[in-house]
Scaffold this motif. Sequence first.
Motif, PDB file in Angstrom:
ATOM      1  N   VAL A   1       0.861  -1.175   0.000  1.00  0.00           N
ATOM      2  CA  VAL A   1       0.000   0.000   0.000  1.00  0.00           C
ATOM      3  C   VAL A   1       0.900   1.229   0.000  1.00  0.00           C
ATOM      4  CG1 VAL A   1      -1.813   1.211   1.245  1.00  0.00           C
ATOM      5  CG2 VAL A   1      -1.735  -1.273   1.306  1.00  0.00           C
ATOM      6  N   ASN A   2       0.700   2.105  -0.968  1.00  0.00           N
ATOM      7  CA  ASN A   2       1.533   3.291  -1.066  1.00  0.00           C
ATOM      8  C   ASN A   2       1.003   4.393  -0.160  1.00  0.00           C
ATOM      9  OD1 ASN A   2       3.240   2.191  -2.974  1.00  0.00           O
ATOM     10  ND2 ASN A   2       1.953   2.817  -4.668  1.00  0.00           N
ATOM     11  N   VAL A   3       1.832   4.810   0.776  1.00  0.00           N
ATOM     12  CA  VAL A   3       1.514   5.941   1.642  1.00  0.00           C
ATOM     13  C   VAL A   3       2.739   6.844   1.702  1.00  0.00           C
ATOM     14  CG1 VAL A   3      -0.213   4.767   3.067  1.00  0.00           C
ATOM     15  CG2 VAL A   3       2.160   4.665   3.726  1.00  0.00           C
ATOM     16  N   ASP A   4       2.497   8.138   1.859  1.00  0.00           N
ATOM     17  CA  ASP A   4       3.586   9.090   2.056  1.00  0.00           C
ATOM     18  C   ASP A   4       3.826   9.208   3.554  1.00  0.00           C
ATOM     19  OD1 ASP A   4       3.813   9.615  -0.673  1.00  0.00           O
ATOM     20  OD2 ASP A   4       2.241  11.136  -0.595  1.00  0.00           O
ATOM     21  N   LEU A   5       4.877   8.563   4.020  1.00  0.00           N
ATOM     22  CA  LEU A   5       5.155   8.566   5.451  1.00  0.00           C
ATOM     23  C   LEU A   5       5.606   9.947   5.904  1.00  0.00           C
ATOM     24  CD1 LEU A   5       7.101   5.192   5.734  1.00  0.00           C
ATOM     25  CD2 LEU A   5       4.755   5.639   6.420  1.00  0.00           C
ATOM     26  N   PRO A   6       5.269  10.326   7.142  1.00  0.00           N
ATOM     27  CA  PRO A   6       5.773  11.598   7.662  1.00  0.00           C
ATOM     28  C   PRO A   6       7.287  11.532   7.850  1.00  0.00           C
ATOM     29  CG  PRO A   6       4.528  10.406   9.334  1.00  0.00           C
ATOM     30  CD  PRO A   6       4.396   9.634   8.071  1.00  0.00           C
ATOM     31  N   THR A   7       7.943  12.668   7.694  1.00  0.00           N
ATOM     32  CA  THR A   7       9.396  12.705   7.855  1.00  0.00           C
ATOM     33  C   THR A   7       9.751  13.248   9.228  1.00  0.00           C
ATOM     34  OG1 THR A   7       9.498  14.889   6.840  1.00  0.00           O
ATOM     35  CG2 THR A   7       9.810  13.001   5.397  1.00  0.00           C
ATOM     36  N   VAL A   8      10.789  12.685   9.816  1.00  0.00           N
ATOM     37  CA  VAL A   8      11.272  13.089  11.135  1.00  0.00           C
ATOM     38  C   VAL A   8      12.783  13.235  11.075  1.00  0.00           C
ATOM     39  CG1 VAL A   8       9.371  12.028  12.401  1.00  0.00           C
ATOM     40  CG2 VAL A   8      11.405  10.699  11.916  1.00  0.00           C
ATOM     41  N   THR A   9      13.337  13.961  12.028  1.00  0.00           N
ATOM     42  CA  THR A   9      14.792  14.139  12.068  1.00  0.00           C
ATOM     43  C   THR A   9      15.471  13.071  12.916  1.00  0.00           C
ATOM     44  OG1 THR A   9      14.528  15.707  13.879  1.00  0.00           O
ATOM     45  CG2 THR A   9      14.698  16.608  11.659  1.00  0.00           C
ATOM     46  N   ALA A  10      14.813  12.600  13.962  1.00  0.00           N
ATOM     47  CA  ALA A  10      15.389  11.571  14.824  1.00  0.00           C
ATOM     48  C   ALA A  10      14.503  10.339  14.758  1.00  0.00           C
ATOM     49  CB  ALA A  10      15.476  12.073  16.260  1.00  0.00           C
ATOM     50  N   SER A  11      15.094   9.222  14.366  1.00  0.00           N
ATOM     51  CA  SER A  11      14.307   7.998  14.258  1.00  0.00           C
ATOM     52  C   SER A  11      15.188   6.794  14.542  1.00  0.00           C
ATOM     53  CB  SER A  11      13.693   7.884  12.869  1.00  0.00           C
ATOM     54  OG  SER A  11      14.705   7.756  11.906  1.00  0.00           O
ATOM     55  N   THR A  12      14.539   5.659  14.728  1.00  0.00           N
ATOM     56  CA  THR A  12      15.224   4.394  14.941  1.00  0.00           C
ATOM     57  C   THR A  12      14.943   3.498  13.740  1.00  0.00           C
ATOM     58  OG1 THR A  12      14.866   4.594  17.317  1.00  0.00           O
ATOM     59  CG2 THR A  12      15.442   2.421  16.480  1.00  0.00           C
ATOM     60  N   ILE A  13      15.973   2.892  13.209  1.00  0.00           N
ATOM     61  CA  ILE A  13      15.804   2.005  12.058  1.00  0.00           C
ATOM     62  C   ILE A  13      15.246   0.671  12.552  1.00  0.00           C
ATOM     63  CG2 ILE A  13      16.995   0.767  10.231  1.00  0.00           C
ATOM     64  CD1 ILE A  13      18.972   3.098  10.130  1.00  0.00           C
ATOM     65  N   MET A  14      14.137   0.248  11.935  1.00  0.00           N
ATOM     66  CA  MET A  14      13.472  -0.999  12.310  1.00  0.00           C
ATOM     67  C   MET A  14      13.564  -1.971  11.145  1.00  0.00           C
ATOM     68  SD  MET A  14      10.100   0.391  14.191  1.00  0.00           S
ATOM     69  CE  MET A  14      10.196   1.779  15.273  1.00  0.00           C
ATOM     70  N   GLU A  15      14.581  -2.817  11.176  1.00  0.00           N
ATOM     71  CA  GLU A  15      14.790  -3.784  10.101  1.00  0.00           C
ATOM     72  C   GLU A  15      13.726  -4.871  10.095  1.00  0.00           C
ATOM     73  OE1 GLU A  15      16.876  -3.690   7.603  1.00  0.00           O
ATOM     74  OE2 GLU A  15      17.716  -1.808   8.297  1.00  0.00           O
ATOM     75  N   ASN A  16      13.127  -5.165  11.256  1.00  0.00           N
ATOM     76  CA  ASN A  16      12.120  -6.224  11.322  1.00  0.00           C
ATOM     77  C   ASN A  16      10.856  -5.864  10.553  1.00  0.00           C
ATOM     78  OD1 ASN A  16      13.745  -7.861  12.849  1.00  0.00           O
ATOM     79  ND2 ASN A  16      12.908  -7.167  14.797  1.00  0.00           N
ATOM     80  N   ALA A  17      10.636  -4.587  10.271  1.00  0.00           N
ATOM     81  CA  ALA A  17       9.441  -4.175   9.535  1.00  0.00           C
ATOM     82  C   ALA A  17       9.501  -4.640   8.087  1.00  0.00           C
ATOM     83  CB  ALA A  17       9.290  -2.656   9.592  1.00  0.00           C
ATOM     84  N   ASN A  18      10.667  -4.939   7.569  1.00  0.00           N
ATOM     85  CA  ASN A  18      10.811  -5.366   6.176  1.00  0.00           C
ATOM     86  C   ASN A  18      10.749  -6.878   5.997  1.00  0.00           C
ATOM     87  OD1 ASN A  18      11.122  -2.710   5.322  1.00  0.00           O
ATOM     88  ND2 ASN A  18      13.326  -2.767   5.699  1.00  0.00           N
TER      89      ASN A  18
END
Length: 146
Positions: free
Chosen positions: A43-60
């Motif tokens: 599903v194509n969504v435009d995710l919000p952008t943030v400056t500080a985030s954590t990479i979640m490899e399990n989501a892929n």
Amino acid sequence: MAMAKRDEGKKVNSNINVTPMVDVMLVLLIIFMVVTPMLNNKVNVDLPTVTASTIMENANKEDAITVAVTRDGKTFLGGDQVSLSDLGTRVADLLSKKTDPGADKSVYMRSDSRAKYGKVMDTIDAIRVAGVSQLNLLTDINQQSN
């Protein structure tokens, strides 16, 4: 009168030339390597952008439970559109199928940046009713440097 005899039969090469087949297979391999990561997010969504985030490899991963809310307020579980009343039971069913003790039992939520806040909160409530204790909100990293 003498008969002319041809020796063309001796020049026939019966070996199979595999070079063109290897070239085609390498091109197909490259195409599949480029296209496969794009198939994960159905599903194509435009995710919000943030400056500080954590990479979640399990989501892929293939077995990750992903819920998406689109700009027009539709809710998707994986690639299938679901209603909010069915979302909780379907998420609970998917979590109950993960019997491995080391399995990731968290839910990943992708919401369009222009989706209505109330719809996103209703979706979060429906996921929480399913008994989900770990809900991760996915965002994009802001690439602008100051």
